[in-house]
Design a protein around this motif. Structure first.
Motif, short mmCIF file in Angstrom:
data_model
loop_
_atom_site.label_atom_id
_atom_site.label_comp_id
_atom_site.label_asym_id
_atom_site.label_seq_id
_atom_site.Cartn_x
_atom_site.Cartn_y
_atom_site.Cartn_z
N HIS A 79 0.85 -1.20 0.00
CA HIS A 79 0.00 0.00 0.00
C HIS A 79 0.88 1.25 0.00
CE1 HIS A 79 -3.41 -2.57 0.63
NE2 HIS A 79 -2.90 -3.04 1.76
N GLY A 80 0.68 2.08 -1.01
CA GLY A 80 1.44 3.33 -1.09
C GLY A 80 2.82 3.18 -1.68
N ARG A 81 3.24 1.94 -2.00
CA ARG A 81 4.57 1.73 -2.58
C ARG A 81 4.44 1.51 -4.08
NH1 ARG A 81 6.97 -2.90 1.15
NH2 ARG A 81 8.88 -2.48 0.02
N VAL A 82 5.41 2.02 -4.83
CA VAL A 82 5.41 1.85 -6.27
C VAL A 82 6.61 0.98 -6.63
CG1 VAL A 82 5.56 3.02 -8.51
CG2 VAL A 82 4.32 4.10 -6.62
N PHE A 83 6.33 -0.21 -7.20
CA PHE A 83 7.39 -1.13 -7.60
C PHE A 83 7.65 -0.96 -9.09
CE2 PHE A 83 5.64 -3.22 -3.84
CZ PHE A 83 6.78 -3.58 -3.16
N LEU A 84 8.90 -0.76 -9.47
CA LEU A 84 9.28 -0.78 -10.88
C LEU A 84 9.49 -2.21 -11.34
CD1 LEU A 84 11.77 2.22 -10.94
CD2 LEU A 84 9.32 2.20 -11.51
N HIS A 85 9.89 -3.07 -10.41
CA HIS A 85 10.03 -4.52 -10.65
C HIS A 85 9.76 -5.19 -9.32
CE1 HIS A 85 11.48 -8.38 -12.05
NE2 HIS A 85 12.21 -8.45 -10.95
N ARG A 86 8.96 -6.23 -9.35
CA ARG A 86 8.68 -6.97 -8.12
C ARG A 86 9.03 -8.43 -8.35
NH1 ARG A 86 3.64 -6.33 -4.01
NH2 ARG A 86 4.59 -7.56 -2.37
N GLY A 87 10.26 -8.80 -7.99
CA GLY A 87 10.76 -10.16 -8.20
C GLY A 87 10.76 -11.01 -6.95
N ILE A 88 10.53 -10.42 -5.80
CA ILE A 88 10.49 -11.18 -4.55
C ILE A 88 9.06 -11.66 -4.36
CG2 ILE A 88 10.82 -11.14 -2.05
CD1 ILE A 88 12.86 -8.91 -2.51
N ALA A 89 8.90 -12.96 -4.34
CA ALA A 89 7.56 -13.54 -4.23
C ALA A 89 6.94 -13.20 -2.89
CB ALA A 89 7.64 -15.06 -4.41
N SER A 90 5.68 -12.84 -2.93
CA SER A 90 4.97 -12.57 -1.68
C SER A 90 3.68 -13.39 -1.64
CB SER A 90 4.65 -11.08 -1.55
OG SER A 90 3.82 -10.67 -2.61
N ARG A 91 3.74 -14.55 -2.24
CA ARG A 91 2.56 -15.40 -2.28
C ARG A 91 2.56 -16.35 -1.08
NH1 ARG A 91 3.91 -19.87 -6.91
NH2 ARG A 91 6.06 -20.14 -6.37
N GLN A 92 1.41 -16.89 -0.80
CA GLN A 92 1.33 -17.87 0.29
C GLN A 92 1.82 -19.21 -0.22
OE1 GLN A 92 -2.70 -17.90 1.60
NE2 GLN A 92 -3.45 -19.02 -0.16
N PHE A 93 2.25 -20.06 0.71
CA PHE A 93 2.72 -21.38 0.33
C PHE A 93 2.39 -22.38 1.42
CE2 PHE A 93 6.27 -19.75 2.82
CZ PHE A 93 6.64 -20.83 3.59
N GLN A 94 2.43 -23.63 1.03
CA GLN A 94 2.35 -24.75 1.97
C GLN A 94 3.30 -25.81 1.48
OE1 GLN A 94 -1.47 -26.20 3.41
NE2 GLN A 94 -0.80 -28.29 2.97
N ARG A 95 4.23 -26.18 2.30
CA ARG A 95 5.21 -27.22 1.96
C ARG A 95 5.07 -28.31 3.01
NH1 ARG A 95 8.08 -28.73 -2.23
NH2 ARG A 95 8.72 -26.63 -2.69
N ALA A 96 4.84 -29.55 2.56
CA ALA A 96 4.65 -30.66 3.49
C ALA A 96 5.75 -31.70 3.27
CB ALA A 96 3.28 -31.30 3.28
N PHE A 97 6.27 -32.20 4.36
CA PHE A 97 7.27 -33.26 4.35
C PHE A 97 6.71 -34.45 5.09
CE2 PHE A 97 9.46 -29.22 4.19
CZ PHE A 97 10.38 -29.40 3.17
N VAL A 98 6.72 -35.61 4.48
CA VAL A 98 6.27 -36.83 5.14
C VAL A 98 7.45 -37.35 5.94
CG1 VAL A 98 5.36 -39.15 4.81
CG2 VAL A 98 4.68 -37.32 3.25
N ILE A 99 7.25 -37.52 7.24
CA ILE A 99 8.35 -37.98 8.09
C ILE A 99 7.98 -39.33 8.70
CG2 ILE A 99 9.18 -35.66 8.56
CD1 ILE A 99 7.87 -35.77 11.27
N ALA A 100 9.01 -40.09 8.99
CA ALA A 100 8.82 -41.43 9.55
C ALA A 100 8.39 -41.34 11.01
CB ALA A 100 10.11 -42.23 9.44
N GLU A 101 7.74 -42.40 11.45
CA GLU A 101 7.37 -42.47 12.87
C GLU A 101 8.63 -42.46 13.70
OE1 GLU A 101 4.55 -45.41 14.11
OE2 GLU A 101 3.49 -45.30 12.20
N GLY A 102 8.57 -41.77 14.82
CA GLY A 102 9.70 -41.72 15.72
C GLY A 102 10.58 -40.50 15.52
N ILE A 103 10.49 -39.82 14.39
CA ILE A 103 11.28 -38.61 14.18
C ILE A 103 10.64 -37.48 14.97
CG2 ILE A 103 11.94 -36.85 12.50
CD1 ILE A 103 12.60 -38.97 10.55
#
Length: 157
Positions: A79-103
Protein backbone atom coordinates in the motif's frame (compact mmCIF):
# COMPACT_ATOMS: atom_id res chain seq x y z
CA UNK A 1 -2.94 -51.03 -13.56
CA UNK A 2 -1.57 -52.00 -10.17
CA UNK A 3 0.42 -49.17 -8.54
CA UNK A 4 0.89 -50.92 -5.22
CA UNK A 5 4.47 -51.10 -4.00
CA UNK A 6 4.15 -53.77 -1.34
CA UNK A 7 2.41 -56.50 -3.31
CA UNK A 8 4.19 -59.43 -1.71
CA UNK A 9 2.16 -61.32 0.90
CA UNK A 10 5.26 -61.19 3.12
CA UNK A 11 4.78 -57.44 3.68
CA UNK A 12 2.04 -57.38 6.31
CA UNK A 13 0.69 -54.09 7.60
CA UNK A 14 2.64 -51.78 5.26
CA UNK A 15 -0.44 -50.10 3.78
CA UNK A 16 0.36 -46.89 5.67
CA UNK A 17 3.76 -46.72 3.92
CA UNK A 18 2.07 -46.81 0.52
CA UNK A 19 -0.20 -43.98 1.61
CA UNK A 20 2.82 -41.94 2.74
CA UNK A 21 4.56 -42.52 -0.62
CA UNK A 22 1.44 -41.36 -2.47
CA UNK A 23 1.20 -38.27 -0.22
CA UNK A 24 4.85 -37.40 -0.84
CA UNK A 25 4.38 -37.69 -4.60
CA UNK A 26 1.45 -35.24 -4.47
CA UNK A 27 3.42 -32.71 -2.40
CA UNK A 28 6.48 -32.59 -4.67
CA UNK A 29 4.78 -30.79 -7.57
CA UNK A 30 5.36 -27.15 -6.54
CA UNK A 31 8.91 -25.81 -6.28
CA UNK A 32 8.12 -22.83 -4.05
CA UNK A 33 9.70 -22.11 -1.70
CA UNK A 34 13.04 -23.76 -2.45
CA UNK A 35 14.46 -25.89 0.34
CA UNK A 36 17.44 -27.98 1.43
CA UNK A 37 17.50 -31.12 3.54
CA UNK A 38 20.79 -31.58 5.32
CA UNK A 39 22.03 -34.50 7.39
CA UNK A 40 23.85 -33.04 10.38
CA UNK A 41 24.72 -36.36 12.02
CA UNK A 42 23.59 -39.99 11.78
CA UNK A 43 20.52 -39.11 13.89
CA UNK A 44 19.76 -35.47 13.01
CA UNK A 45 18.45 -33.64 9.97
CA UNK A 46 17.80 -29.99 9.13
CA UNK A 47 15.25 -28.68 6.66
CA UNK A 48 16.01 -25.15 5.44
CA UNK A 49 13.48 -23.15 3.43
CA UNK A 50 14.23 -19.88 1.61
CA UNK A 51 11.46 -17.59 2.86
CA UNK A 52 12.73 -14.12 1.93
CA UNK A 53 10.31 -11.41 2.97
CA UNK A 54 8.41 -13.56 5.48
CA UNK A 55 8.43 -12.64 9.16
CA UNK A 56 7.98 -15.06 12.04
CA UNK A 57 4.33 -13.99 12.27
CA UNK A 58 3.81 -14.97 8.61
CA UNK A 59 5.01 -18.56 9.14
CA UNK A 60 3.38 -21.56 10.80
CA UNK A 61 4.80 -25.05 11.39
CA UNK A 62 2.54 -27.95 12.36
CA UNK A 63 2.91 -31.68 12.72
CA UNK A 64 -0.19 -33.39 11.30
CA UNK A 65 -0.10 -37.17 11.57
CA UNK A 66 3.22 -38.03 9.89
CA UNK A 67 3.45 -34.78 7.94
CA UNK A 68 5.51 -31.75 8.86
CA UNK A 69 3.57 -28.89 7.28
CA UNK A 70 5.13 -25.44 6.86
CA UNK A 71 2.82 -22.63 5.79
CA UNK A 72 3.59 -19.07 4.86
CA UNK A 73 1.02 -16.33 4.48
CA UNK A 74 2.29 -12.80 3.90
CA UNK A 75 0.20 -9.71 4.32
CA UNK A 76 0.32 -7.34 1.37
CA UNK A 77 2.34 -4.34 2.53
CA UNK A 78 2.51 -2.70 -0.93
CA UNK A 79 0.00 0.00 0.00
CA UNK A 80 1.44 3.33 -1.09
CA UNK A 81 4.57 1.73 -2.58
CA UNK A 82 5.41 1.85 -6.27
CA UNK A 83 7.39 -1.13 -7.60
CA UNK A 84 9.28 -0.78 -10.88
CA UNK A 85 10.03 -4.52 -10.65
CA UNK A 86 8.68 -6.97 -8.12
CA UNK A 87 10.76 -10.16 -8.20
CA UNK A 88 10.49 -11.18 -4.55
CA UNK A 89 7.56 -13.54 -4.23
CA UNK A 90 4.97 -12.57 -1.68
CA UNK A 91 2.56 -15.40 -2.28
CA UNK A 92 1.33 -17.87 0.29
CA UNK A 93 2.72 -21.38 0.33
CA UNK A 94 2.35 -24.75 1.97
CA UNK A 95 5.21 -27.22 1.96
CA UNK A 96 4.65 -30.66 3.49
CA UNK A 97 7.27 -33.26 4.35
CA UNK A 98 6.27 -36.83 5.14
CA UNK A 99 8.35 -37.98 8.09
CA UNK A 100 8.82 -41.43 9.55
CA UNK A 101 7.37 -42.47 12.87
CA UNK A 102 9.70 -41.72 15.72
CA UNK A 103 11.28 -38.61 14.18
CA UNK A 104 10.99 -35.66 16.54
CA UNK A 105 10.94 -31.97 15.66
CA UNK A 106 13.51 -30.35 17.96
CA UNK A 107 12.97 -26.73 17.00
CA UNK A 108 12.78 -24.07 14.32
CA UNK A 109 14.25 -20.62 13.81
CA UNK A 110 14.25 -17.85 11.22
CA UNK A 111 17.60 -16.29 10.28
CA UNK A 112 18.39 -13.99 7.33
CA UNK A 113 15.41 -15.13 5.25
CA UNK A 114 16.03 -18.82 5.91
CA UNK A 115 13.69 -20.95 8.03
CA UNK A 116 15.51 -23.85 9.69
CA UNK A 117 13.70 -26.85 11.19
CA UNK A 118 15.77 -29.41 13.11
CA UNK A 119 14.67 -33.04 13.29
CA UNK A 120 16.10 -35.92 15.33
CA UNK A 121 15.74 -39.60 14.60
CA UNK A 122 16.47 -41.44 17.86
CA UNK A 123 18.34 -44.71 17.43
CA UNK A 124 15.81 -47.48 17.94
CA UNK A 125 16.65 -50.10 20.49
CA UNK A 126 16.49 -53.60 19.03
CA UNK A 127 13.52 -55.53 20.34
CA UNK A 128 13.70 -59.30 20.51
CA UNK A 129 10.68 -61.13 21.83
CA UNK A 130 10.50 -64.88 22.27
CA UNK A 131 7.09 -66.30 21.51
CA UNK A 132 6.36 -69.36 23.67
CA UNK A 133 5.18 -72.50 21.92
CA UNK A 134 2.63 -74.46 23.88
CA UNK A 135 1.92 -78.15 23.64
CA UNK A 136 -1.64 -78.97 22.80
CA UNK A 137 -4.03 -79.58 19.98
CA UNK A 138 -2.75 -79.56 16.43
CA UNK A 139 -5.35 -77.01 15.40
CA UNK A 140 -5.28 -73.72 17.26
CA UNK A 141 -8.21 -71.43 16.81
CA UNK A 142 -9.56 -68.40 18.53
CA UNK A 143 -13.06 -69.16 19.72
CA UNK A 144 -15.57 -66.36 19.21
CA UNK A 145 -17.20 -65.04 22.32
CA UNK A 146 -20.81 -64.16 22.83
CA UNK A 147 -22.55 -62.32 25.62
CA UNK A 148 -25.41 -63.95 27.54
CA UNK A 149 -27.06 -61.94 30.31
CA UNK A 150 -24.07 -59.56 30.51
CA UNK A 151 -21.48 -62.34 30.87
CA UNK A 152 -19.02 -63.34 28.15
CA UNK A 153 -19.09 -67.00 27.19
CA UNK A 154 -16.88 -68.91 24.77
CA UNK A 155 -18.79 -70.52 21.94
CA UNK A 156 -18.20 -74.21 21.50
CA UNK A 157 -17.79 -75.29 17.97
Amino acid sequence: MNTRVFTSPLFLGFDHLEQMIERAAKNSSDGYPPYNIEQLSPISLRITLAVAGFSMDDLQITLEDNQLVIRGRQTDDAHGRVFLHRGIASRQFQRAFVIAEGIEVKGAWLDNGLLHVDLVRPVPQPVVKTIPISRGQAKTSVAPTRTVDGESQISEG
